[in-house]
Design a protein around this motif. Structure first.
Motif, PDB file in Angstrom:
ATOM      1  N   ASP A   1     -18.944   0.297 -51.626  1.00  0.00           N
ATOM      2  CA  ASP A   1     -18.333  -0.185 -52.864  1.00  0.00           C
ATOM      3  C   ASP A   1     -19.410  -0.877 -53.687  1.00  0.00           C
ATOM      4  O   ASP A   1     -19.842  -1.985 -53.342  1.00  0.00           O
ATOM      5  CB  ASP A   1     -17.193  -1.150 -52.539  1.00  0.00           C
ATOM      6  CG  ASP A   1     -16.573  -1.771 -53.789  1.00  0.00           C
ATOM      7  OD1 ASP A   1     -16.914  -1.330 -54.911  1.00  0.00           O
ATOM      8  OD2 ASP A   1     -15.749  -2.695 -53.635  1.00  0.00           O
TER       9      ASP A   1
ATOM     10  N   GLN B   1      -7.258 -10.808 -67.523  1.00  0.00           N
ATOM     11  CA  GLN B   1      -7.916 -10.173 -66.379  1.00  0.00           C
ATOM     12  C   GLN B   1      -7.015 -10.190 -65.145  1.00  0.00           C
ATOM     13  O   GLN B   1      -6.091 -11.003 -65.051  1.00  0.00           O
ATOM     14  CB  GLN B   1      -9.228 -10.891 -66.054  1.00  0.00           C
ATOM     15  CG  GLN B   1     -10.303 -10.711 -67.109  1.00  0.00           C
ATOM     16  CD  GLN B   1     -11.618 -11.321 -66.667  1.00  0.00           C
ATOM     17  OE1 GLN B   1     -11.665 -12.443 -66.171  1.00  0.00           O
ATOM     18  NE2 GLN B   1     -12.700 -10.571 -66.846  1.00  0.00           N
TER      19      GLN B   1
ATOM     20  N   ASP C   1     -12.707  -3.221 -67.503  1.00  0.00           N
ATOM     21  CA  ASP C   1     -13.181  -4.501 -68.004  1.00  0.00           C
ATOM     22  C   ASP C   1     -12.234  -5.640 -67.629  1.00  0.00           C
ATOM     23  O   ASP C   1     -12.617  -6.814 -67.678  1.00  0.00           O
ATOM     24  CB  ASP C   1     -13.319  -4.448 -69.528  1.00  0.00           C
ATOM     25  CG  ASP C   1     -14.471  -3.552 -69.967  1.00  0.00           C
ATOM     26  OD1 ASP C   1     -15.361  -3.292 -69.134  1.00  0.00           O
ATOM     27  OD2 ASP C   1     -14.470  -3.112 -71.136  1.00  0.00           O
TER      28      ASP C   1
ATOM     29  N   SER D   1      -9.301  -7.197 -58.752  1.00  0.00           N
ATOM     30  CA  SER D   1      -9.538  -5.817 -58.317  1.00  0.00           C
ATOM     31  C   SER D   1      -9.168  -5.703 -56.842  1.00  0.00           C
ATOM     32  O   SER D   1     -10.000  -5.904 -55.954  1.00  0.00           O
ATOM     33  CB  SER D   1     -11.007  -5.438 -58.538  1.00  0.00           C
ATOM     34  OG  SER D   1     -11.254  -4.126 -58.083  1.00  0.00           O
TER      35      SER D   1
ATOM     36  N   GLN E   1     -13.568  -9.593 -59.156  1.00  0.00           N
ATOM     37  CA  GLN E   1     -13.641  -9.444 -57.710  1.00  0.00           C
ATOM     38  C   GLN E   1     -12.666 -10.387 -57.007  1.00  0.00           C
ATOM     39  O   GLN E   1     -12.384 -11.495 -57.501  1.00  0.00           O
ATOM     40  CB  GLN E   1     -15.059  -9.733 -57.220  1.00  0.00           C
ATOM     41  CG  GLN E   1     -16.084  -8.700 -57.631  1.00  0.00           C
ATOM     42  CD  GLN E   1     -15.981  -7.420 -56.818  1.00  0.00           C
ATOM     43  OE1 GLN E   1     -14.998  -7.194 -56.098  1.00  0.00           O
ATOM     44  NE2 GLN E   1     -16.978  -6.559 -56.941  1.00  0.00           N
TER      45      GLN E   1
ATOM     46  N   THR F   1     -13.111   7.634 -57.686  1.00  0.00           N
ATOM     47  CA  THR F   1     -12.975   6.710 -58.799  1.00  0.00           C
ATOM     48  C   THR F   1     -11.562   6.145 -58.785  1.00  0.00           C
ATOM     49  O   THR F   1     -10.609   6.818 -58.376  1.00  0.00           O
ATOM     50  CB  THR F   1     -13.250   7.396 -60.140  1.00  0.00           C
ATOM     51  OG1 THR F   1     -12.271   8.411 -60.383  1.00  0.00           O
ATOM     52  CG2 THR F   1     -14.641   8.020 -60.151  1.00  0.00           C
TER      53      THR F   1
ATOM     54  N   GLY G   1     -19.185  -2.274 -56.501  1.00  0.00           N
ATOM     55  CA  GLY G   1     -18.659  -3.306 -57.376  1.00  0.00           C
ATOM     56  C   GLY G   1     -17.953  -2.727 -58.582  1.00  0.00           C
ATOM     57  O   GLY G   1     -17.868  -1.516 -58.762  1.00  0.00           O
ATOM     58  N   ILE G   2     -17.445  -3.609 -59.417  1.00  0.00           N
ATOM     59  CA  ILE G   2     -16.654  -3.176 -60.573  1.00  0.00           C
ATOM     60  C   ILE G   2     -17.571  -2.601 -61.649  1.00  0.00           C
ATOM     61  O   ILE G   2     -18.589  -3.205 -62.004  1.00  0.00           O
ATOM     62  CB  ILE G   2     -15.854  -4.365 -61.128  1.00  0.00           C
ATOM     63  CG1 ILE G   2     -14.875  -4.877 -60.052  1.00  0.00           C
ATOM     64  CG2 ILE G   2     -15.096  -3.961 -62.393  1.00  0.00           C
ATOM     65  CD1 ILE G   2     -14.291  -6.232 -60.368  1.00  0.00           C
TER      66      ILE G   2
ATOM     67  N   ALA H   1     -14.616   1.571 -58.888  1.00  0.00           N
ATOM     68  CA  ALA H   1     -13.485   0.984 -59.601  1.00  0.00           C
ATOM     69  C   ALA H   1     -13.944   0.622 -61.011  1.00  0.00           C
ATOM     70  O   ALA H   1     -14.937  -0.081 -61.188  1.00  0.00           O
ATOM     71  CB  ALA H   1     -12.992  -0.261 -58.876  1.00  0.00           C
ATOM     72  N   THR H   2     -13.236   1.113 -62.013  1.00  0.00           N
ATOM     73  CA  THR H   2     -13.613   0.871 -63.404  1.00  0.00           C
ATOM     74  C   THR H   2     -12.577  -0.014 -64.088  1.00  0.00           C
ATOM     75  O   THR H   2     -11.384   0.064 -63.785  1.00  0.00           O
ATOM     76  CB  THR H   2     -13.727   2.198 -64.176  1.00  0.00           C
ATOM     77  OG1 THR H   2     -12.447   2.837 -64.212  1.00  0.00           O
ATOM     78  CG2 THR H   2     -14.713   3.144 -63.499  1.00  0.00           C
TER      79      THR H   2
ATOM     80  N   LEU I   1     -10.977  -6.204 -64.707  1.00  0.00           N
ATOM     81  CA  LEU I   1     -11.003  -6.482 -63.276  1.00  0.00           C
ATOM     82  C   LEU I   1     -12.009  -7.566 -62.919  1.00  0.00           C
ATOM     83  O   LEU I   1     -13.102  -7.640 -63.499  1.00  0.00           O
ATOM     84  CB  LEU I   1     -11.345  -5.203 -62.502  1.00  0.00           C
ATOM     85  CG  LEU I   1     -10.405  -4.006 -62.683  1.00  0.00           C
ATOM     86  CD1 LEU I   1     -10.935  -2.805 -61.919  1.00  0.00           C
ATOM     87  CD2 LEU I   1      -8.997  -4.369 -62.234  1.00  0.00           C
TER      88      LEU I   1
ATOM     89  N   ASP J   1     -16.018  -0.605 -68.471  1.00  0.00           N
ATOM     90  CA  ASP J   1     -15.499   0.548 -69.225  1.00  0.00           C
ATOM     91  C   ASP J   1     -16.500   0.978 -70.291  1.00  0.00           C
ATOM     92  O   ASP J   1     -16.258   0.886 -71.500  1.00  0.00           O
ATOM     93  CB  ASP J   1     -14.150   0.183 -69.878  1.00  0.00           C
ATOM     94  CG  ASP J   1     -13.002   0.229 -68.879  1.00  0.00           C
ATOM     95  OD1 ASP J   1     -13.052   1.068 -67.961  1.00  0.00           O
ATOM     96  OD2 ASP J   1     -12.068  -0.578 -69.017  1.00  0.00           O
TER      97      ASP J   1
END
Length: 399
Positions: A218, A196, A183, A199, A187, A243, A220-221, A180-181, A185, A224
């Motif tokens: 996963d 923000q 900026d 996610s 958790q 993705t 994590g985030i 997961a991409t 996002l 970008d």
């Protein structure tokens, strides 16, 4: 809509040549829900001996009306080793081996006994071999028990165990890495800052893909940034990388350019689908890559339509989603050039589409029991017309 790949063409292209992954051998208690890679042949006979089906007395049919001398006892795991002679009986319990010479069991409720002497006190059995399970009644060594490609249930595992197996060869679970991409996002469980959002997609897609048989990782985030995304893609040890977000054409949509920088082959990008137009599929080395949109509903629908069938086929399962033909509870306008998937509920009148279909509305997605499929250029439909629906409320029972 020039340049958009039709849905079915995209799905066919994605699944072309996809075969089940190699097998791994696992203990029986790890095999539930897995797909059997090879046939299971009985190594043993079940039952391995003639066994009592009832508690009672084992006798000779010829002695049914006589008095019997009780000469022993046969219990499960502790059989009587002798051979039954004329006028003799052996006290026997369910599951115990039937003594040599005995050819019928009289149930205990129809027997009276005085010390070592017993006799029939009721109507008795109607035929020889009554209440005896013959050796091999269930199956014999060498019999085929379970066919390859069977998804193993609790009963299958019990059968395999009885047939002499302690472990089975099953298709390996597909390994999926979610990336997961964004900026923007944060958790789940953390408080988002200004600009923000939470996610939510990874946890949603993890549940969806695990239901289809995948092992999901996963990391994590991912920010970008090209270097961060490239590092995450290269670190993924997976059969499939998914993705989430960043697959469109904005300045911060980095998935496609980074994949190309890494030498990935892009099979298709952008399809005639709603929700979910910015979907890409390709390969990075030997790993398949799916790029899903970031909007929650778009991510869910594209994962359901593309990732679930791909994961299911890699895992050896059938990949058809549960479809139903239902009547419409409300009219629908003609559809445009993209295949549409309308969130809907079940009602006594049939499938009722929600009034709002925005691809960011997770609350309505959570309420949806159906996705009404509207093919590209479908004409207007009236209430009472039949439509094809994906039964979301049946998904977990099928997969």
């Amino acid at each position: 809509m020039s340049g958009l790949l039709p849905f079915q063409e995209a799905l066919d292209q994605l699944l072309s040549g996809v075969e089940a992954l190699p097998a791994e051998t696992l203990p029986l208690d790890h095999c539930a829900g897995r797909v059997l890679a090879e046939p299971v042949i009985a190594r043993l006979t079940q039952p391995p001996f003639a066994a009592a089906a009832m508690d009672g007395y084992a006798i000779r049919w010829a002695d049914l009306q006589a008095r019997w001398r009780v000469v022993g006892e046969s219990a499960a795991g502790h059989g009587w080793a002798g051979s039954l002679g004329p006028g003799e009986a052996v006290r026997i319990f369910t599951g115990a081996p039937v003594p040599n010479g005995a050819d019928v069991i009289v149930v205990q409720e129809e027997v009276t006994r005085d010390g070592a002497v017993a006799r029939l006190a009721g109507e008795g059995p109607l035929r020889p071999q009554a209440h005896i399970r013959p050796a091999g009644q269930d199956f014999a060594a060498g019999d085929s028990l379970i066919a390859a490609s069977t998804r193993l249930s609790a009963a299958h595992l019990g059968l395999a165990a009885a047939g002499g197996w302690g472990a089975l060869p099953v298709v390996r679970r597909p390994r999926v890495t979610l990336i997961a991409t964004g900026d923007e996002l944060v958790q789940p469980g953390k408080a988002p800052g200004p600009g923000q959002i939470i996610s939510a997609n990874p946890v949603m897609l993890t549940a969806l893909l695990r239901a289809a048989g995948a092992d999901v990782h996963d990391p994590g985030i991912i920010p970008d940034h090209r270097t961060a995304l490239a590092a995450a893609l290269q670190a993924a040890a997976a059969d499939l990388i998914i993705t989430i977000g960043g697959a469109s054409v904005g300045d911060h949509d980095l998935v496609v350019p980074v994949l190309r920088e890494l030498g990935a082959d892009i099979d298709f990008w952008k399809i005639a689908l709603r929700p979910g137009k910015p979907l890409l599929a390709g390969r990075l080395g030997g790993t398949r890559v799916l790029g899903l949109p970031g909007n929650p509903v778009s991510a869910f629908v594209t994962a359901l339509l593309f990732a679930v069938p791909l994961v299911s086929r890699l895992g050896g399962r059938g990949h058809e989603l549960p479809l139903q033909r239902l009547k419409l509870a409300a009219p629908l306008p003609a559809n445009g050039p993209r295949r549409d998937h309308l969130r809907a509920r079940r009602t006594p009148a049939g499938a009722e589409p929600f009034a709002r279909q925005d691809s960011a509305l997770l609350a309505l997605l959570a309420q949806a029991e159906l996705l009404i499929i509207r093919e590209a250029h479908a004409p207007a439909a009236a209430a009472g017309d039949e439509v094809t629906c994906i039964a979301l409320d049946m998904f977990h029972s099928v997969f």
